[in-house]
Design a protein around this motif. Structure first.
Motif, mmCIF file in Angstrom:
data_model
loop_
_atom_site.group_PDB
_atom_site.id
_atom_site.type_symbol
_atom_site.label_atom_id
_atom_site.label_comp_id
_atom_site.label_asym_id
_atom_site.label_seq_id
_atom_site.Cartn_x
_atom_site.Cartn_y
_atom_site.Cartn_z
ATOM 1 N N LEU A 307 0.861 -1.179 0.000
ATOM 2 C CA LEU A 307 0.000 0.000 0.000
ATOM 3 C C LEU A 307 0.895 1.225 0.000
ATOM 4 O O LEU A 307 2.118 1.115 0.108
ATOM 5 N N GLY A 308 0.298 2.422 -0.092
ATOM 6 C CA GLY A 308 1.080 3.630 -0.324
ATOM 7 C C GLY A 308 1.691 4.294 0.880
ATOM 8 O O GLY A 308 2.398 5.301 0.749
ATOM 9 N N GLY A 309 1.436 3.788 2.078
ATOM 10 C CA GLY A 309 2.013 4.400 3.272
ATOM 11 C C GLY A 309 1.098 5.424 3.906
ATOM 12 O O GLY A 309 0.034 5.762 3.380
ATOM 13 N N GLY A 310 1.532 5.942 5.049
ATOM 14 C CA GLY A 310 0.701 6.849 5.824
ATOM 15 C C GLY A 310 1.116 8.297 5.775
ATOM 16 O O GLY A 310 0.642 9.093 6.595
ATOM 17 N N VAL A 311 1.991 8.662 4.841
ATOM 18 C CA VAL A 311 2.494 10.039 4.773
ATOM 19 C C VAL A 311 2.141 10.660 3.428
ATOM 20 O O VAL A 311 2.312 10.028 2.379
ATOM 21 N N VAL A 312 1.664 11.895 3.465
ATOM 22 C CA VAL A 312 1.348 12.688 2.274
ATOM 23 C C VAL A 312 2.111 13.999 2.368
ATOM 24 O O VAL A 312 2.157 14.617 3.440
ATOM 25 N N SER A 313 2.725 14.421 1.270
ATOM 26 C CA SER A 313 3.414 15.714 1.225
ATOM 27 C C SER A 313 2.767 16.594 0.166
ATOM 28 O O SER A 313 2.350 16.104 -0.883
ATOM 29 N N PHE A 314 2.700 17.893 0.449
ATOM 30 C CA PHE A 314 2.083 18.818 -0.501
ATOM 31 C C PHE A 314 2.534 20.237 -0.200
ATOM 32 O O PHE A 314 3.132 20.512 0.855
ATOM 33 N N GLN A 315 2.247 21.120 -1.138
ATOM 34 C CA GLN A 315 2.539 22.536 -0.951
ATOM 35 C C GLN A 315 1.250 23.341 -1.032
ATOM 36 O O GLN A 315 0.381 23.064 -1.861
#
Length: 397
Positions: A307-315
């Motif tokens: 699965l894609g993991g539990g962290v999202v990064s954005f600006q």
């Protein structure tokens, strides 16, 4: 099933059922062994234990039933031959370096590594005559030319922190094998539930157990799992330098692993839904999440991650000033430098976890001044989305 022999237990069953032998008290849950030392039956047993001729516990700095159980679990999850527990994630990384590297050795590291790992590579290892080069994640073709006759180890994070760039583990595992170089992988973001680097050719898989493995922000700890011959050297170093994990922390972490699978499923479900939602918002740009089809390494993520993991990064549009307003407008999210908690955490990496990097170094690994890293928790996804909406509106003024 018609066989008398059941199939090997699945991940979730191993996490729940891997326990030390019950004592004469017949306890159902593993007890705590809060003792600094252990007694011997006689002088001969003491001699044999110290000579490593028989298994057993001598001193908690060396081993303890609670740390043994934790290590047994992580080795089964990572499909590793051996493992060791340490006092923190950074002590695990540092111990793997100091146990296996010698004066004159050379390390290749992915350019995007945790801030403290960067400090070890740039400020501490050179004191011992150990050199390093950073490799560009975005340009795999450039890696091979970095290998030198004295290259001893390749150290990587995948996905990277916080830009969430990926490295092809199978390709790099084969490259390191061809060069007879140790491949050391920080697997903290994924946990062994999402990714098992050793199956792709890595020699070591390292965890900050403080993060998703604990999952509730209660304690710190580190784990190293991998090849038996390398762990023999690592255990010797750790035994005499002392980065040991306390029995209490090991007990907490071993219990935490029982719920790792169900927690990671929810973390990843929430993170993917949040990432998709962020892509629909006009105030947000450059959303990064491995299982978003827009991620440049989406196919690779699907190949080597469950699965894609539990962290999202954005600006947030508007640069660093708008990003700070956004962070200051959050009410439910925790503003902390940690991740992997049951509670959603928002972090500004440029001014916290990666602040010791120069601006040029941060930009080289995708850490823009306004980048926000969100460790997505276990709250209801609607409440997480509402928190984002509220902070966006407040940060406009």
């Amino acid at each position: 099933m018609n066989s008398e022999t059941p199939p090997d237990p699945k991940f979730e069953t191993l996490a729940v059922r891997t326990q030390m032998s019950r004592s004469h008290h017949r306890e159902h849950s593993t007890p705590l062994f809060m003792t600094s030392s252990f007694v011997f039956d006689d002088a001969e047993q003491a001699r044999a234990l110290f000579a490593d001729e028989v298994p057993g516990n001598i001193y908690t700095r060396f081993s303890n039933p609670n740390t043994n159980e934790l290590v047994d679990k992580i080795c089964q999850m990572e499909k590793a031959e051996d493992g060791i527990a340490t006092a923190s994630g950074m002590s695990a990384i540092f111990t793997s370096f100091m146990a296996l590297l010698r004066q004159g050795d050379h390390v290749i590291a992915s350019r995007s590594v945790f801030g403290s790992t960067h400090q070890i590579l740039t400020q501490i290892l050179p004191r011992y005559g150990i050199s390093f080069d950073y490799a560009d994640i975005a340009n795999p073709d450039s890696w091979e030319k970095l290998f030198k006759p004295n290259t001893r180890m390749v150290f990587i994070e995948t996905p990277s922190n916080p830009a969430l760039d990926l490295i092809d583990l199978e390709w790099l595992g084969k490259l390191c094998k061809s060069k007879n170089v140790i491949l050391n992988v920080d697997n903290c973001f994924c946990t062994p539930y999402l990714q098992t680097p050793l199956e792709y050719g890595a020699d070591l898989s390292i965890h900050s157990a403080t993060k998703f493995l604990d999952g509730q922000g209660r304690t710190i700890g580190g784990l190293i799992a991998g090849r038996r011959d390398l762990l023999k050297e690592i255990r010797f170093y750790a035994r005499h330098s002392g980065p040991s994990l306390s029995p209490f922390n090991a007990w907490i972490l071993s219990k935490s692993l029982e719920t790792l699978a169900v927690r990671m499923e929810r973390h990843c479900q929430n993170a993917l839904e949040l990432a998709k939602y962020l892509e629909t918002l006009d105030d947000i740009e450059v959303v990064k999440y491995p299982f978003l089809p827009s991620h440049p390494q989406y196919k690779l993520a699907k190949k080597q991650m469950r699965l894609g993991g539990g962290v999202v990064s954005f600006q947030v549009k508007g640069g660093i000033s708008r990003g700070r307003k956004f962070l200051n407008s959050l009410e439910m999210f925790s503003h902390s430098a940690n991740l992997g908690d049951s509670r959603t955490i928002a972090t500004h990496p440029a001014s916290t976890t990666h602040s010791k990097l120069s601006e040029a170094e941060r930009l080289a690994v995708g850490i823009e001044p306004g980048l926000i890293r969100v460790s997505v928790g276990l709250e209801h996804i609607d409440d997480i989305k509402n928190e984002i909406d509220m902070a966006i509106v407040k940060s406009r003024s």
